[in-house]
Motif scaffolding. Structure first.
Motif, PDB file in Angstrom:
ATOM      1  N   GLY A 165      -3.167   1.673  -3.371  1.00 46.93           N
ATOM      2  CA  GLY A 165      -2.957   2.719  -2.414  1.00 46.93           C
ATOM      3  C   GLY A 165      -4.167   3.285  -1.677  1.00 46.93           C
ATOM      4  N   ALA A 166      -4.890   2.393  -1.353  1.00 44.73           N
ATOM      5  CA  ALA A 166      -6.263   2.589  -0.556  1.00 44.73           C
ATOM      6  C   ALA A 166      -6.594   1.558   0.649  1.00 44.73           C
ATOM      7  CB  ALA A 166      -7.452   2.424  -1.422  1.00 44.73           C
ATOM      8  N   TRP A 167      -5.514   0.885   0.972  1.00 46.58           N
ATOM      9  CA  TRP A 167      -5.829   0.161   2.112  1.00 46.58           C
ATOM     10  C   TRP A 167      -5.661   0.701   3.389  1.00 46.58           C
ATOM     11  CZ3 TRP A 167      -2.355  -0.823   6.100  1.00 46.58           C
ATOM     12  CH2 TRP A 167      -2.628  -1.977   6.989  1.00 46.58           C
ATOM     13  N   LEU A 168      -6.358   0.340   4.519  1.00 42.64           N
ATOM     14  CA  LEU A 168      -6.415   0.969   5.727  1.00 42.64           C
ATOM     15  C   LEU A 168      -6.505  -0.121   6.795  1.00 42.64           C
ATOM     16  CD1 LEU A 168      -9.423   3.751   5.299  1.00 42.64           C
ATOM     17  CD2 LEU A 168      -6.692   4.071   5.365  1.00 42.64           C
ATOM     18  N   PRO A 169      -5.801  -0.030   7.718  1.00 44.70           N
ATOM     19  CA  PRO A 169      -5.665  -1.304   8.934  1.00 44.70           C
ATOM     20  C   PRO A 169      -6.875  -1.411   9.286  1.00 44.70           C
ATOM     21  CG  PRO A 169      -3.891   0.633   9.228  1.00 44.70           C
ATOM     22  CD  PRO A 169      -4.869   1.365   8.193  1.00 44.70           C
ATOM     23  N   GLU A 170      -8.175  -0.612   9.389  1.00 44.75           N
ATOM     24  CA  GLU A 170      -9.357  -0.970   9.843  1.00 44.75           C
ATOM     25  C   GLU A 170      -9.876  -2.167   9.009  1.00 44.75           C
ATOM     26  OE1 GLU A 170      -9.785   3.434   9.054  1.00 44.75           O
ATOM     27  OE2 GLU A 170      -8.115   2.184   9.798  1.00 44.75           O
ATOM     28  N   MET A 171      -9.367  -2.074   7.787  1.00 44.06           N
ATOM     29  CA  MET A 171     -10.048  -3.017   6.927  1.00 44.06           C
ATOM     30  C   MET A 171      -9.628  -4.492   7.180  1.00 44.06           C
ATOM     31  SD  MET A 171      -9.405  -0.693   3.439  1.00 44.06           S
ATOM     32  CE  MET A 171      -9.964  -2.056   2.207  1.00 44.06           C
ATOM     33  N   GLU A 172      -8.779  -4.742   7.909  1.00 47.80           N
ATOM     34  CA  GLU A 172      -8.184  -5.950   8.207  1.00 47.80           C
ATOM     35  C   GLU A 172      -9.325  -6.724   8.815  1.00 47.80           C
ATOM     36  OE1 GLU A 172      -5.362  -7.650   7.732  1.00 47.80           O
ATOM     37  OE2 GLU A 172      -4.594  -6.154   6.131  1.00 47.80           O
ATOM     38  N   ASP A 215       0.686  -1.213   0.041  1.00 46.65           N
ATOM     39  CA  ASP A 215      -0.087   0.079   0.000  1.00 46.65           C
ATOM     40  C   ASP A 215       0.926   0.994  -0.117  1.00 46.65           C
ATOM     41  OD1 ASP A 215      -2.650   1.243   0.516  1.00 46.65           O
ATOM     42  OD2 ASP A 215      -1.366   2.233   2.261  1.00 46.65           O
ATOM     43  N   GLN A 216       1.776   1.218   0.898  1.00 43.70           N
ATOM     44  CA  GLN A 216       2.839   2.474   1.102  1.00 43.70           C
ATOM     45  C   GLN A 216       3.301   2.748  -0.290  1.00 43.70           C
ATOM     46  OE1 GLN A 216       2.981   4.995   3.085  1.00 43.70           O
ATOM     47  NE2 GLN A 216       1.564   4.118   4.315  1.00 43.70           N
ATOM     48  N   ILE A 217       3.969   1.540  -1.093  1.00 41.68           N
ATOM     49  CA  ILE A 217       4.387   1.825  -2.356  1.00 41.68           C
ATOM     50  C   ILE A 217       3.738   2.297  -3.360  1.00 41.68           C
ATOM     51  CG2 ILE A 217       5.498   0.314  -4.205  1.00 41.68           C
ATOM     52  CD1 ILE A 217       6.669  -1.765  -1.989  1.00 41.68           C
ATOM     53  N   ASN A 218       2.365   2.085  -3.380  1.00 41.31           N
ATOM     54  CA  ASN A 218       1.640   2.520  -4.424  1.00 41.31           C
ATOM     55  C   ASN A 218       0.968   3.975  -3.921  1.00 41.31           C
ATOM     56  OD1 ASN A 218       0.802   0.478  -6.654  1.00 41.31           O
ATOM     57  ND2 ASN A 218       0.921  -0.671  -4.945  1.00 41.31           N
ATOM     58  N   ARG A 219       1.036   4.227  -2.959  1.00 42.40           N
ATOM     59  CA  ARG A 219       0.840   5.557  -2.467  1.00 42.40           C
ATOM     60  C   ARG A 219       1.545   6.471  -3.026  1.00 42.40           C
ATOM     61  NH1 ARG A 219      -3.159   6.435   1.554  1.00 42.40           N
ATOM     62  NH2 ARG A 219      -3.822   4.371   2.422  1.00 42.40           N
ATOM     63  N   ARG A 220       2.916   6.249  -3.445  1.00 38.60           N
ATOM     64  CA  ARG A 220       3.932   7.039  -3.888  1.00 38.60           C
ATOM     65  C   ARG A 220       3.767   7.187  -5.517  1.00 38.60           C
ATOM     66  NH1 ARG A 220       4.500   6.117   1.097  1.00 38.60           N
ATOM     67  NH2 ARG A 220       6.139   7.268   2.319  1.00 38.60           N
ATOM     68  N   GLY A 221       2.998   6.448  -5.936  1.00 38.02           N
ATOM     69  CA  GLY A 221       2.971   6.492  -7.460  1.00 38.02           C
ATOM     70  C   GLY A 221       3.722   5.242  -8.001  1.00 38.02           C
ATOM     71  N   ASN A 229      -5.431  -6.908  -0.626  1.00 36.68           N
ATOM     72  CA  ASN A 229      -4.231  -6.585  -1.352  1.00 36.68           C
ATOM     73  C   ASN A 229      -4.545  -5.669  -2.539  1.00 36.68           C
ATOM     74  OD1 ASN A 229      -1.926  -7.765  -0.095  1.00 36.68           O
ATOM     75  ND2 ASN A 229      -2.988  -9.757  -0.133  1.00 36.68           N
ATOM     76  N   ALA A 230      -5.901  -5.901  -3.116  1.00 40.57           N
ATOM     77  CA  ALA A 230      -6.439  -5.023  -4.461  1.00 40.57           C
ATOM     78  C   ALA A 230      -6.399  -3.852  -3.931  1.00 40.57           C
ATOM     79  CB  ALA A 230      -7.629  -5.830  -4.783  1.00 40.57           C
ATOM     80  N   ALA A 231      -6.872  -3.374  -2.807  1.00 35.57           N
ATOM     81  CA  ALA A 231      -6.971  -2.124  -2.098  1.00 35.57           C
ATOM     82  C   ALA A 231      -5.323  -1.550  -1.875  1.00 35.57           C
ATOM     83  CB  ALA A 231      -7.602  -1.985  -0.905  1.00 35.57           C
TER      84      ALA A 231
END
Length: 343
Positions: A335-342, A280-286, A329-331
């Motif tokens: 770059g749209a994953w959030l811990p609460e989604m777990e 997620d963090q990698i994809n948040r950076r483009g 993992n799709a989220a």
């Protein structure tokens, strides 16, 4: 490049694009029989051909999996197996719009002259095996190289030997018409810090792409499956997910040509949530110029094994666990994953 851009090359490019299309990654279900035996033993299940077949049918027949998984890597045993009603696993996947692939390396052996290092074997008669897998429905292949950090490792000889094997494998794949996934894994075992992992990963990837060029591999018809740049498991200097993402992207931008259509990170020894959070963090950076996705094995399968535990009455729960992890993992891929989604 010495090969024409013919129908076969076009098909391999389309396979690479299909595997990495938006929102999707790869389920790595290519564990060897000894590795699968260890995974099953952890949930107190005997490893027989039937238990392995039954478990993998649960994975591959999960309803909705095609929404989040673009490809599945199979093992030699698995691509020869069928569902309970007689449908080959490769056809089961293809019929659902999931691209079947195959692991073709034969594992690691000590590197001659450097017994603390390893090289991957399997080039002998690989051409014939690839032709057979192509006839069985595989559309891509995977070969894993293993490199360890510590005490002067990896040596230049080890890096070059593994990069050369990866390049020869990739060239043979493209000769047959299978899209090669190139997997040079720098292990996270050891006390090295984030900077050392970045340095070694950069050196490995430089050598890999040099060898791919020497073997006339068409990069547009390949995929890369690298490690995320991480501090070693016993490193005393921790790194945040943000620092890990920055180090990983910097390393890739210095080494991976823009012609490569997609990069699919392996999970290695990371936990389910760690692998997802870092993707997620990698994809948040483009992600320009590549698609940045995942090719996870244990990080997708661990909750499935726990839910199933050898009891086929738990099939629905096990498939729900897989679908949940794939959705997360799709989220992360967006770059749209959030811990609460777990939860």
């Amino acid at each position: 490049m010495t090969r024409p851009m013919n129908v076969s090359i076009t098909s391999m490019i389309r396979t690479a694009q299909a595997v990495t299309r938006e929102g999707r990654g790869i389920l790595a279900a290519d564990e060897s029989s000894p590795t699968m035996a260890k995974r099953l033993a952890a949930v107190r299940v005997d490893s027989t051909e039937e238990t392995r077949r039954s478990y993998r049918e649960i994975l591959l027949s999960t309803p909705g999996l095609e929404e989040f998984v673009g490809g599945v890597i199979l093992f030699d045993e698995t691509i020869r197996q069928q569902t309970r009603d007689g449908k080959p696993f490769a056809r089961l996947l293809s019929d659902r719009g999931i691209v079947p692939g195959i692991k073709v390396d034969l594992g690691i052996r000590p590197l001659a002259g450097s017994p603390d290092e390893v090289v991957t074997e399997g080039l002998d008669r690989l051409r014939e095996r690839l032709v057979e897998y192509d006839a069985m429905g595989a559309r891509f292949a995977k070969w894993r190289a293993v490199l360890r950090i510590g005490d002067g490792r990896p040596t230049t000889a080890c890096i070059e030997a593994n990069a050369h094997a990866l390049a020869r494998y990739a060239a043979l794949c493209q000769e047959v018409g299978l899209t090669p996934i190139v997997e040079p894994e720098v292990l996270m075992d050891g006390a090295h810090d984030l900077d050392e992992c970045a340095r070694v990963t950069e050196a490995v990837l430089h050598c890999v792409y040099d060898q791919l060029a020497r073997q006339h591999v068409i990069l547009e018809a390949t995929l890369l499956k690298p490690n995320i740049v991480l501090p070693g498991t016993t490193c005393r200097t921790p790194a945040s997910d943000e620092e890990i993402a920055d180090a990983t992207l910097t390393t890739l931008r210095r080494t991976v040509p823009a012609a490569v259509p997609g990069i699919l990170f392996l999970s290695g020894g990371q936990s389910d949530q760690e692998a997802t959070a870092r993707l997620d963090q990698i994809n948040r950076r483009g992600h320009e110029p590549w698609e940045l996705s995942y090719s996870f094995g244990r990080a997708l399968q661990a909750p499935v094994l726990r839910a199933w535990a050898g009891d086929n009455s738990h099939r629905t729960a096990a498939q729900a666990a897989l679908l949940h992890r794939a959705r997360l993992n799709a989220a992360a891929r967006a770059g749209a994953w959030l811990p609460e989604m777990e939860d």
